[in-house]
Design a protein around this motif. Structure first.
Motif, PDB file in Angstrom:
ATOM      1  N   SER A 139       0.833  -1.204   0.000  1.00 13.61           N
ATOM      2  CA  SER A 139       0.000   0.000   0.000  1.00 13.61           C
ATOM      3  C   SER A 139       0.868   1.254   0.000  1.00 13.61           C
ATOM      4  O   SER A 139       2.058   1.214   0.319  1.00 13.61           O
ATOM      5  CB  SER A 139      -0.904   0.017   1.231  1.00 13.61           C
ATOM      6  OG  SER A 139      -0.124   0.230   2.397  1.00 13.61           O
ATOM      7  N   GLU A 140       0.273   2.370  -0.327  1.00 10.57           N
ATOM      8  CA  GLU A 140       0.983   3.656  -0.308  1.00 10.57           C
ATOM      9  C   GLU A 140       1.477   3.962   1.098  1.00 10.57           C
ATOM     10  O   GLU A 140       2.542   4.529   1.283  1.00 10.57           O
ATOM     11  CB  GLU A 140       0.068   4.773  -0.820  1.00 10.57           C
ATOM     12  CG  GLU A 140       0.754   6.117  -0.937  1.00 10.57           C
ATOM     13  CD  GLU A 140       1.971   6.112  -1.876  1.00 10.57           C
ATOM     14  OE1 GLU A 140       2.949   6.820  -1.558  1.00 10.57           O
ATOM     15  OE2 GLU A 140       1.945   5.424  -2.901  1.00 10.57           O
ATOM     16  N   LYS A 141       0.716   3.567   2.107  1.00 17.35           N
ATOM     17  CA  LYS A 141       1.116   3.768   3.503  1.00 17.35           C
ATOM     18  C   LYS A 141       2.421   3.034   3.790  1.00 17.35           C
ATOM     19  O   LYS A 141       3.323   3.567   4.431  1.00 17.35           O
ATOM     20  CB  LYS A 141      -0.004   3.275   4.429  1.00 17.35           C
ATOM     21  CG  LYS A 141       0.202   3.555   5.879  1.00 17.35           C
ATOM     22  CD  LYS A 141      -1.010   3.070   6.678  1.00 17.35           C
ATOM     23  CE  LYS A 141      -0.816   3.285   8.152  1.00 17.35           C
ATOM     24  NZ  LYS A 141      -1.945   2.774   8.920  1.00 17.35           N
ATOM     25  N   VAL A 143       4.702   2.189   1.573  1.00 15.31           N
ATOM     26  CA  VAL A 143       5.764   2.839   0.806  1.00 15.31           C
ATOM     27  C   VAL A 143       6.270   4.060   1.559  1.00 15.31           C
ATOM     28  O   VAL A 143       7.477   4.280   1.667  1.00 15.31           O
ATOM     29  CB  VAL A 143       5.270   3.226  -0.613  1.00 15.31           C
ATOM     30  CG1 VAL A 143       6.281   4.090  -1.335  1.00 15.31           C
ATOM     31  CG2 VAL A 143       4.958   1.980  -1.421  1.00 15.31           C
ATOM     32  N   THR A 144       5.362   4.849   2.124  1.00 12.39           N
ATOM     33  CA  THR A 144       5.744   6.034   2.900  1.00 12.39           C
ATOM     34  C   THR A 144       6.565   5.627   4.117  1.00 12.39           C
ATOM     35  O   THR A 144       7.575   6.261   4.446  1.00 12.39           O
ATOM     36  CB  THR A 144       4.488   6.819   3.345  1.00 12.39           C
ATOM     37  OG1 THR A 144       3.719   7.120   2.180  1.00 12.39           O
ATOM     38  CG2 THR A 144       4.844   8.084   4.074  1.00 12.39           C
TER      39      THR A 144
END
Length: 152
Positions: A139-141, A143-144
């Motif tokens: 998820s983008e979370k 990746v961050t």
């Protein structure tokens, strides 16, 4: 990416509108679930929303997002709700895979980027496929979080 099935036979003028097809298929799934309330629970919709979508006095169409939620809840392939199953031989055939006959064509709408990614996936080794699947599930979370760990 949605997959649409179109009938290219002579009687395609008689084909129902996509909203009608989705509503009929969803009503059938609700009936198989034991009624709208059971269907609502399985899909994660409120009873009111189900009534708006498939009730006798429906007030909303089943959009792509709702169709995907229904298909996912039932483990159906994407695009299943868009097919006129009344023309099919049996519901079991429909749920296990789309068998196209000589009067149907399967169209996939995808961007060039999606097609390139699919091509790379198909050309990959088993290890490469696993890496692509892992990346797709990230998820983008996540990746961050990874970026902040690397930066820190």
């Amino acid at each position: 990416m949605r997959i649409y099935h179109f009938d290219k036979s002579q009687d395609n003028k008689k084909m129902a509108h996509i909203n009608d097809i989705r509503r009929l298929n969803t009503r059938r799934l609700a009936s198989e679930a034991g009624g709208p309330a059971n269907f609502a629970r399985k899909v994660g919709f409120t009873d009111s929303r189900v009534s708006q979508l498939i009730g006798d006095k429906f007030s909303r169409n089943i959009g792509d997002k709702a169709a995907k939620m229904i298909e996912d809840a039932y483990g159906l392939t994407h695009g299943w709700l868009d097919i006129d199953h009344e023309k099919r031989k049996s519901a079991q055939e429909d749920k296990t895979g789309h068998i196209l006959d000589e009067n149907e064509v399967n169209l996939v709408y995808a961007t060039n980027k999606e097609i390139t990614l699919l091509t790379k996936y198909r050309e990959s080794t088993a290890q490469g496929m696993k890496l692509i699947e892992t990346a797709a599930a990230t998820s983008e979370k996540d990746v961050t979080k990874i970026r902040s760990i690397k930066a820190g």
